[in-house]
Design an enzyme around this catalytic site. Structure first.
Site, PDB file in Angstrom:
ATOM      1  N   ARG A 153       3.988  29.503  60.319  1.00 36.19           N
ATOM      2  CA  ARG A 153       4.443  29.689  61.699  1.00 36.19           C
ATOM      3  C   ARG A 153       3.399  29.108  62.641  1.00 36.19           C
ATOM      4  NH1 ARG A 153       4.440  35.303  63.237  1.00 36.19           N
ATOM      5  NH2 ARG A 153       2.667  34.744  64.515  1.00 36.19           N
ATOM      6  N   GLU A 175      -2.274  28.988  67.490  1.00 32.96           N
ATOM      7  CA  GLU A 175      -2.811  28.994  66.126  1.00 32.96           C
ATOM      8  C   GLU A 175      -1.717  28.611  65.145  1.00 32.96           C
ATOM      9  OE1 GLU A 175      -3.394  32.448  63.861  1.00 32.96           O
ATOM     10  OE2 GLU A 175      -1.741  33.538  64.771  1.00 32.96           O
ATOM     11  N   ASN A 177      -0.278  29.692  61.337  1.00 34.72           N
ATOM     12  CA  ASN A 177      -0.365  30.715  60.289  1.00 34.72           C
ATOM     13  C   ASN A 177       0.139  30.176  58.959  1.00 34.72           C
ATOM     14  OD1 ASN A 177      -1.154  33.217  61.867  1.00 34.72           O
ATOM     15  ND2 ASN A 177       0.598  32.470  63.045  1.00 34.72           N
ATOM     16  N   SER A 182       4.829  36.557  60.057  1.00 36.06           N
ATOM     17  CA  SER A 182       5.814  37.640  60.144  1.00 36.06           C
ATOM     18  C   SER A 182       6.778  37.457  61.309  1.00 36.06           C
ATOM     19  CB  SER A 182       5.084  38.975  60.247  1.00 36.06           C
ATOM     20  OG  SER A 182       4.217  38.949  61.340  1.00 36.06           O
ATOM     21  N   LYS A 358      -8.910  29.337  61.404  1.00 37.69           N
ATOM     22  CA  LYS A 358      -9.072  28.771  62.736  1.00 37.69           C
ATOM     23  C   LYS A 358     -10.081  27.628  62.738  1.00 37.69           C
ATOM     24  CE  LYS A 358      -6.768  32.556  64.407  1.00 37.69           C
ATOM     25  NZ  LYS A 358      -6.301  33.630  63.545  1.00 37.69           N
ATOM     26  N   LYS A 425     -12.952  33.224  68.482  1.00 36.08           N
ATOM     27  CA  LYS A 425     -12.144  33.675  67.340  1.00 36.08           C
ATOM     28  C   LYS A 425     -12.910  33.612  66.026  1.00 36.08           C
ATOM     29  CE  LYS A 425      -7.780  32.019  69.279  1.00 36.08           C
ATOM     30  NZ  LYS A 425      -6.472  31.387  68.973  1.00 36.08           N
ATOM     31  N   GLU A 429      -6.928  37.074  60.519  1.00 32.08           N
ATOM     32  CA  GLU A 429      -5.510  37.063  60.859  1.00 32.08           C
ATOM     33  C   GLU A 429      -5.023  38.465  61.173  1.00 32.08           C
ATOM     34  OE1 GLU A 429      -3.772  34.383  61.208  1.00 32.08           O
ATOM     35  OE2 GLU A 429      -5.501  33.202  60.620  1.00 32.08           O
ATOM     36  N   GLY A 430      -3.873  38.536  61.833  1.00 31.86           N
ATOM     37  CA  GLY A 430      -3.199  39.819  61.969  1.00 31.86           C
ATOM     38  C   GLY A 430      -3.371  40.482  63.320  1.00 31.86           C
ATOM     39  N   ARG A 511       7.663  36.008  71.403  1.00 35.48           N
ATOM     40  CA  ARG A 511       6.993  37.274  71.686  1.00 35.48           C
ATOM     41  C   ARG A 511       6.518  37.256  73.118  1.00 35.48           C
ATOM     42  NH1 ARG A 511       2.548  37.580  67.144  1.00 35.48           N
ATOM     43  NH2 ARG A 511       2.571  35.376  67.706  1.00 35.48           N
TER      44      ARG A 511
END
Ligand code: ADP
Ligand code: MG
Ligand code: MG
Length: 535
Positions: A153, A175, A177, A182, A358, A425, A429-430, A511
């Site tokens: 993603r 970023e 992924n 998800s 990253k 950063k 992740e997450g 989002r």
């Protein structure tokens, strides 16, 4: 019904468009009476439960008492209206995805490049060090599976380019992924919710939004992601005699975002009903799986409900294992190594997980800003329309090491007058791991300089806010919000030959978060689900 077209009072940009005689086509969320708010909240809350736009509630003490068996599901936070996204920006974001898939497949195959990336962050990052060690171990005895699956993603925010008239939105990548990407499941449901509301509730409002005035693109994320798993399952070939091929969803034991994952399972059951799918907690890998004593080291799964059935795992889809919390002990690392050694097709492999750091994003982006001979052309054909769009999504990211560029970045990061334009950063992740603006100098000063190189410094993208309403825990929040668009990709490739067997853009995610909020993760509790209305 009359269509409402009001310029957002906070939007100077919109006013200047009107001055130019260009009428904004986006009907802004109308102002709602209290009764309208309550009615919409009721409709949305019931639709969400009825269609699986839900998550498990957080395990608070009160919840534990009221729901000792953890059977409850609650609506995921979602906007009352879709958010406006510029049509051309949306199209270009989707168009870049196939090139992004190819790029990250190629990065995953470039062990030397990744070794160099790891070397640059290893001093301050034990997690990356341990992941790399898993790769080294498996490499020393030889990988037995050369196919690799990526369900990716790529996340963007829109940067308003005001150097041209009319100003236009250019998507800039937040970023990329490569593991546990998800919200594909819930994003489809959020789009369907808004579609449903355009047919039912919106036209009935006092300031109605007439059906047909909103242009809501279809979202194929569930089919797209499940399609990637199906492609890998087929490409795996035959299981050993007397064994049944299966798919494993590797999950966290205390996962709350369960239905997001379940929607992919339900899709597999619908489109490929013969594929057995099992959910396996990361902590149970060594309990429920073994490796065949063969050259190939097939991954064998024993189902707790039928110990006699013999399953051979064709695909391991990881929705766990992306962060240190899933590795509390050496045994957890042994379990990851066990999977990596196996013949199952991993989604992702350790190398693909590392490609998603990253630091990789920074190195790719830096080569662009330095105008070096395109590092991109080292990995992919860089003159395709898709690659052209990909290139435009890069923004400024700097190393935090002791290189010349790194020293310049350190100065910006530590300067109280400059740091507010950046986000720092780590290789994590997450959500919830970044350090923003004014907090950066103190954070850096709290650790030895030797660790700084394991971070990257990224310019903050500042998208234009728009007004919307969010339904969260039954309460409506209203205000200015900003959006983050995610584009999914499904890619299956041969790690040895580089041959790509499946490469698809696989739907999208929108989002939304309050414009003052730093992080926008829905699972982490800051953001909410939304969908796209093309403007
Ligand atoms: P993670 O892998 O933990 O999701 P991200 O890089 O996506 O890390 O950062 C988390 C969130 O922080 C993003 O969803 C976004 O809201 C915000 N963010 C990250 N980078 C930027 C940026 N360059 N500009 C603006 N917001 C950002
Ligand atoms: Mg993110
Ligand atoms: Mg991420």
């Amino acid at each position: 019904g009359q269509v409402v077209r009001v310029a957002s009072p906070s939007s100077a940009m919109r006013d200047s468009l009107l001055d130019l005689g260009i009428e904004p086509s986006w009907p802004f969320p109308p102002h709602l009476t209290n009764v309208e708010r309550e009615t919409l909240a009721q409709i949305i809350k019931d639709w969400a439960s009825g269609h699986g736009l839900v998550v498990r509630p957080p395990p608070t003490a009160i919840a534990a008492e009221a729901d000792p068996n953890r059977i409850a599901a609650v609506p995921a936070p979602v906007t009352l209206f879709p958010s406006g996204i510029a049509r051309h920006a949306f199209r270009k974001g989707l168009a870049a995805q196939k090139a992004y898939n190819e790029l990250y497949a190629a990065v995953s195959r470039d062990e030397k490049f990744l070794a160099d990336i790891v070397k640059q962050v290893i001093d301050g990052d034990e997690f990356v060090r341990d992941l790399w060690a898993v790769h080294q171990t498996v490499k020393s005895e030889g990988y037995t599976q050369s196919l690799s699956l990526g369900l990716f993603r790529s996340d963007y925010m829109a940067h308003k380019d005001t150097s041209v008239l009319p100003p236009f939105d250019q998507l800039k990548q937040v970023e990329f992924n490569t593991i546990a990407s998800s919200f594909g499941g819930l994003s489809v449901r959020a789009a369907q919710l808004h579609h449903y509301l355009t047919k039912t509730a919106y036209p009935l409002l006092q300031q109605p939004i007439v059906e047909g005035t909103l242009d809501l693109p279809e979202n194929k994320a569930i089919e797209g992601l499940a399609g990637g798993i199906e492609a890998a399952y087929r490409a795996y070939g035959d299981a050993q005699p007397e064994h049944t091929k299966c798919v494993i969803f590797l999950v966290q034991g205390d996962e709350r975002n369960v239905w997001d994952q379940r929607h992919l399972e339900y899709q597999l059951a619908k489109s490929s009903p013969t594929i057995p799918v099992f959910r396996l907690a990361f902590a149970d890998i060594l309990k429920n799986t073994t490796l065949a004593q063969t050259k190939k080291r097939q991954l064998l799964y024993s189902s707790p409900i039928n110990q006699d059935a013999k399953y051979e795992v064709a695909v391991v889809y990881m929705r766990a294992g992306y962060g240190p919390d899933d590795y509390p002990s050496q045994q957890a690392w042994d379990a990851r190594c066990h999977l990596e050694r196996s013949h199952a097709i991993k989604c992702p492999s350790v190398l693909t997980q590392l490609a998603g750091t990253k630091k990789v994003q920074q190195v790719l982006a830096t080569s662009r800003s330095e105008n070096e001979a395109s590092i991109l052309s080292k990995f992919i054909k860089d003159d395709t329309p898709s690659a052209t769009e990909l290139w435009k999504t890069f923004t400024n990211i700097y190393p935090m090491d002791a290189s010349e560029m790194g020293l310049v970045a350190r100065k910006k990061a530590l300067d109280p007058n400059q740091c507010q334009d950046y986000v720092l950063k780590p290789q994590r992740e997450g959500g919830g791991n970044n350090i923003y603006g004014k907090a950066i100098p103190d954070y850096l000063n709290s650790m030895p300089e030797s660790r700084w190189g394991s971070f990257i410094l990224m310019e903050l993208i500042k998208p234009e806010p728009q007004r919307n309403l969010i339904l969260r825990n039954g309460q409506i929040e209203e205000g200015n919000v900003i959006n983050e668009l995610g584009v999914y990709g499904a890619c299956l490739w041969d790690q040895k030959s580089g041959k790509i067997l499946h490469n698809e853009e696989a739907g999208w995610l929108l989002r939304t978060k309050g414009d003052k909020s730093e992080e926008g993760g829905v699972a982490a509790g800051y953001g909410c689900m939304d969908s796209v209305s093309l403007t």
